[in-house]
Scaffold this motif. Structure first.
Motif, PDB file in Angstrom:
ATOM      1  N   CYS A  67       0.871  -1.184   0.000  1.00  0.00           N
ATOM      2  CA  CYS A  67       0.000   0.000   0.000  1.00  0.00           C
ATOM      3  C   CYS A  67       0.904   1.230   0.000  1.00  0.00           C
ATOM      4  O   CYS A  67       1.782   1.361   0.866  1.00  0.00           O
ATOM      5  CB  CYS A  67      -0.868  -0.041   1.265  1.00  0.00           C
ATOM      6  N   CYS A 119       0.453   3.478   3.474  1.00  0.00           N
ATOM      7  CA  CYS A 119       0.998   3.092   4.788  1.00  0.00           C
ATOM      8  C   CYS A 119       2.187   2.130   4.693  1.00  0.00           C
ATOM      9  O   CYS A 119       2.837   1.869   5.700  1.00  0.00           O
ATOM     10  CB  CYS A 119      -0.104   2.490   5.661  1.00  0.00           C
ATOM     11  N   CYS A 162      -7.119  -1.618   2.130  1.00  0.00           N
ATOM     12  CA  CYS A 162      -5.856  -1.991   2.757  1.00  0.00           C
ATOM     13  C   CYS A 162      -6.174  -2.505   4.168  1.00  0.00           C
ATOM     14  O   CYS A 162      -6.865  -1.823   4.931  1.00  0.00           O
ATOM     15  CB  CYS A 162      -4.930  -0.781   2.833  1.00  0.00           C
ATOM     16  N   CYS A 191      -4.375   0.259   6.850  1.00  0.00           N
ATOM     17  CA  CYS A 191      -4.830   1.661   7.018  1.00  0.00           C
ATOM     18  C   CYS A 191      -6.285   1.872   6.628  1.00  0.00           C
ATOM     19  O   CYS A 191      -6.856   2.935   6.921  1.00  0.00           O
ATOM     20  CB  CYS A 191      -3.922   2.624   6.254  1.00  0.00           C
TER      21      CYS A 191
HETATM   22 ZN    ZN Z   1      -2.466   1.038   3.768  1.00  0.00          ZN
END
Ligand code: ZN
Length: 233
Positions: free
Chosen positions: A199, A202, A223, A226
């Protein structure tokens, strides 16, 4: 065009808008609130008051010196007129002239001191004036750059807002609502790309399954770390 791509595109537009608006408010702040200029202006105003007060003080002293001088002239005129015959009265008058002259000397000393101080403080005032003028010139030059940038930004924001309206009009409303809620909760970033199996918001490494899912056109994949919407491209 897939819904998820449209969301990703909307995210790009919104991020650009966020950046442009933040710079715009910074420019407004810079244009309205220049601390160097304010400081220089305050120094000049304060010093100007010091000089005006000293000028008043000096005029008062000059007036006192004039009065004292004419008082002495009057006494001396009388003293040397020959009209006064009484030796006691003559002595008194002589003493009075002496006393008046002593006081005159004191006044003249004060007057001289006052003139010197005024001269020094006036020089300081000129220095402040010079500094203020040069700061003003710099600020005006800088502000005209800021104003140019502001005009460009306002145009850019208008363009992005039009683009955004178009992007939103073709989005499914439940996706848009979801997007807004995540954007609100996640510091403006609701959709992020998958890159290097992670991702991009994050940095969490994503499973193969999730990456596959994030490439599907019309469903939202989140995700796991996050909670943002993943765009697999
Ligand atoms: Zn993330």
């Amino acid at each position: 065009m897939s819904q998820i791509f449209k969301l990703y595109r909307l995210q790009q537009i919104d991020s650009q808008l966020d950046q442009a608006r933040s710079r715009l408010s910074e420019l407004v702040r810079l244009l309205e609130n220049d601390s160097d200029l304010r400081q220089a202006q305050e120094n000049f105003d304060r010093q100007e008051k010091v000089v005006r007060d000293l000028e008043k003080q000096l005029r008062l002293l000059e007036h006192n010196v004039e009065q004292q001088t004419s008082k002495i002239q009057e006494c001396e005129t009388e003293l040397y007129s020959g009209r006064i015959k009484n030796p006691k009265r003559l002595k008194e008058l002589e003493d009075e002239v002496k006393a008046l002259k002593r006081h005159l000397q004191l006044l003249e000393e004060r007057q001289l001191e006052s003139m010197l101080t005024l001269e020094e403080e006036t020089q300081v005032l000129h220095d402040f004036q010079h500094h203020l003028n040069s700061i003003k010139q710099n600020v005006y030059q800088r502000n005209s750059r800021y104003l140019g940038e502001k005009t460009e930004l306002e145009k850019e924001i208008q363009r992005l807002e039009n683009e955004r309206a178009l992007a939103v009009s073709s989005l499914a409303s439940e996706f848009y609502a979801r997007y807004l809620a995540i954007r609100e909760a996640k510091k403006g970033i609701a959709v992020c790309r998958v890159q290097d199996r992670s991702c991009t918001a994050c940095g969490t490494t994503l499973t193969g399954g999730l990456i596959q899912e994030s490439r599907l056109p019309d469903r939202l994949t989140y995700c796991p770390s996050c909670g943002r919407i993943l765009y697999g491209g």
